[in-house]
Design a protein around this motif. Structure first.
Motif: not given
Length: 653
Positions: A321, A323, A326-328, A339, A341
């Motif tokens: 995952h 994230d 939290g930011a990649g 990221a 998306d």
């Protein structure tokens, strides 16, 4: 003199009673003849080639369900599988069994009444199971078998496996040596799988002990075993940190020892030449020498389960995952992976041992990977958001290109019992998935898949032509809606895609009040009980301009009597039997499902605690009708849908 005779008589009676108790305990209560159910085989079985099914539609070759065992030890109620030597070995709390991997025919099995299997392992041509007596964890036993015949080789009491995984029930073994531990989990022992005798002893580093009860605290292969350790640091308990210890199972020598980033029990996965470990702060990849060549940082980089990974020729293919922080995430070379998306996870191919990322792309949240014949097979819980089948992607490890096919079953990966699992061999793909039925304990379903017949339609739809899919908004007519006092509504059509194929008609039709969504207090918004979607192909609003108004979907009458009505075409199979299997796997994954015989379709189930959701099959079509209120509305409208589908099927034939 009389007193002496009385005393001697009493003593003799006590000795006789004690002797009887010992004999009864030894030869009756603990006797093998009534506790053990053991079958063996003399039939040979040929090994399978390392190749999976070809790209395209998939069909079921055979399947087998194993009921979940709720034993006296909490947390050890999983089911695990292994494909090797032409057999599928199944281990659960009930015991262990082996089946022919090609046909599913039973070969050998072993069970002990009043005992639970809490661990198992295999090395060379031997399989070893660990049993504990229900209600008495001090009464334990290792039992070794010949892997092909199931013949009993030896039994040993009082040995304790080293770091058994709760999810797979496995513990490390290799080179015909099993790893066991002492009561304090501070010393490792090597036990010969041939004789059952100890062959070496290894004291763990000072202040360290094995994790107990972890989800997957250890793993092993024939030449190396890796175990997570909980080690005390300087000062208070805050100094505790986990470590990863790699041991040569042949001699009991430490190959390497690496500190990890948290105090939690790590999850360990060993591939051929690569060790993966997730410790709650990052996913790390080590080569055979213990050199870290890859790291993906983030406390949620693997989510609740271990990141799936396989070793293709020269490359580690892993799903994580992005994230997680939290930011990649962080790629194997320490650079940002970017990221995701478009997808829910990211798949990367990392060169071993350089650590360079060969390619990286957004993917669905794959639950399991397998490698065979130079191809990577990936299991996704959903082919597309509104559709029932799970999906199987075949990924080329060289460039990451993908072909997609629907699996002939529906699944919910969040159910307990078995972690979703894949293996490929002999031209077959083996998939294990949890199910809620038989209720309330549930079971694990093992499905062996082969290549199916290629139809006239795209393989992403199982060979079914797109034109065979009905328009979900045409399954209820004006008369049906009027009879249900459904007035003042417009329809909200939604379409779907599978891979690169977009279906021409809406697969879902929601009936909404013209003035906006209305939900009376206490009615709530019902959602389908199927698993959370995991595919990039998804349901999207129909590209036509806004909701459909006028025609049979609109009525200028009074207030609607039905709340939250949705009609969804969940799947169109190539045969009636395939559609029936899809509906059966759907209901088997639900906590509550009841058969309905009054709907008018070929099959129908009422899903959930109320009658607000009906799943039905007519011919090759599987449709779901949902209505929040009033009670019974879903069943009434499902009868109308079944009638329309029946006439549509007759018109096409």
């Amino acid at each position: 003199m009389g007193r002496v005779r009385v005393a001697l008589g009493l003593l003799s009676g006590a000795v006789a009673v004690a002797l009887c108790v010992v004999l009864v305990d030894t030869y009756v209560l603990r006797a093998e003849w009534w506790q053990v159910r053991h079958t063996v085989t003399g039939e040979s079985v040929a090994p399978q080639s390392e190749v999976g099914p070809p790209p395209g539609p998939l069909a079921v070759s055979w399947e087998q369900a194993t009921r979940t065992h709720r034993g006296s030890v909490a947390g050890y109620d999983g089911v695990a599988y292994q494909v090797a030597r032409g057999q599928v070995v199944t281990a659960s709390g009930h015991g262990i069994e082996a089946r022919d991997a090609r046909t599913g025919r039973a070969r050998w099995s072993y069970r002990r009444a009043g005992w639970s299997l809490l661990g198992w392992t295999s090395t060379g041509s031997r399989v070893v199971a660990y049993f504990e007596r229900d209600g008495d964890r001090g009464d334990r036993m290792l039992v070794a078998f010949d892997a092909l015949s199931g013949g009993l080789l030896w039994r040993r009491q009082d040995e304790r496996p080293a770091a058994v995984s709760r999810t797979t029930l496995r513990w490390p073994a290799g080179s015909d040596v099993l790893l066991t531990a002492d009561e304090g989990r501070r010393t490792l022992f090597g036990v010969s799988a041939v004789t059952g005798n100890r062959v070496w002893r290894l004291a763990l580093p000072r202040g360290c002990r094995l994790f107990e009860g972890g989800a997957h605290p250890s793993d092993g292969r024939e030449d190396l075993a890796a175990l997570g350790l909980r080690c005390a640091g300087p000062g208070s308990d805050r100094g505790h940190r986990s470590r990863l210890l790699a041991v040569d199972p042949t001699k009991g020598i430490v190959r390497w020892d690496r500190r990890l980033g948290s105090r939690e029990s790590p999850e360990v996965s060993m591939l051929d030449g690569v060790t993966l470990v997730s410790d709650g702060t990052a996913l790390r990849a080590f080569d055979d020498g213990g050199r870290q060549f890859g790291i993906w940082k983030g406390d949620g980089v693997c989510g609740d389960l271990m990141c799936p990974g396989v070793l293709a020729p020269g490359r580690l293919v892993v799903v994580y995952h992005p994230d997680g922080t939290g930011a990649g995430g962080t790629g194997a070379e320490g650079t940002g992976a970017g990221a995701a998306d478009a997808g829910e996870a990211r798949m990367e191919a990392v060169d071993v041992p350089s650590g360079r990322v060969g390619w990286s792309r957004d993917v669905p949240a794959y639950t399991a990977l397998a490698q065979a014949g130079g191809q990577v097979f990936a299991l996704r819980p959903r082919l597309s958001e509104p559709l029932l089948p799970a999906g199987v992607d075949i990924v080329q490890p060289g460039d990451g290109s993908v072909t997609t096919a629907p699996a002939p079953f529906s699944m919910d990966p969040d159910l307990p019992g078995v972690r979703p699992w894949l293996a490929a061999a002999g031209g077959l793909l083996y998939a294990a998935l949890p199910q809620a039925a038989p209720r309330p304990d549930g079971a694990a379903r093992l499905v062996a898949l082969r290549g199916g017949l290629a139809g006239t339609g795209p393989p992403e739809l199982g060979g079914v032509p797109e034109k065979d899919w009905p328009d979900a908004c045409s399954l209820l007519k004006k008369a049906d809606l009027a009879a249900a006092r459904l007035t003042g509504y417009v329809t909200e059509p939604r379409s779907a895609s599978a891979g690169t194929v977009r279906l021409p008609h809406p697969v879902s039709c929601t009936y909404e009040p013209r003035g906006g969504r209305r939900d009376p207090a206490g009615s709530g918004a019902r959602r389908s009980p199927t698993p959370k979607p995991s595919a990039p192909g998804s349901a999207t609003p129909d590209p036509s301009a806004g909701p459909r108004e006028g025609g049979p979907e609109r009525d200028d009458g009074g207030e609607a009597a039905i709340i939250g009505l949705t009609v969804s075409v969940r799947w169109v199979a190539d045969t009636d039997a395939a559609a029936s299997r899809m509906l059966e796997t759907l209901q088997a994954a639900q906590a509550q499902a009841r058969r309905r015989h009054d709907i008018g379709g070929d099959e129908a189930y009422e899903i959930g605690p109320t009658a607000g959701m009906i799943a039905l099959r007519v011919g090759r079509c599987v449709v779901m009708v949902e209505a929040n209120r009033p009670p019974g509305a879903a069943a009434r409208l499902a009868r109308a849908v079944a009638y329309r589908l029946r006439h549509l099927s007759q018109a096409r034939s």
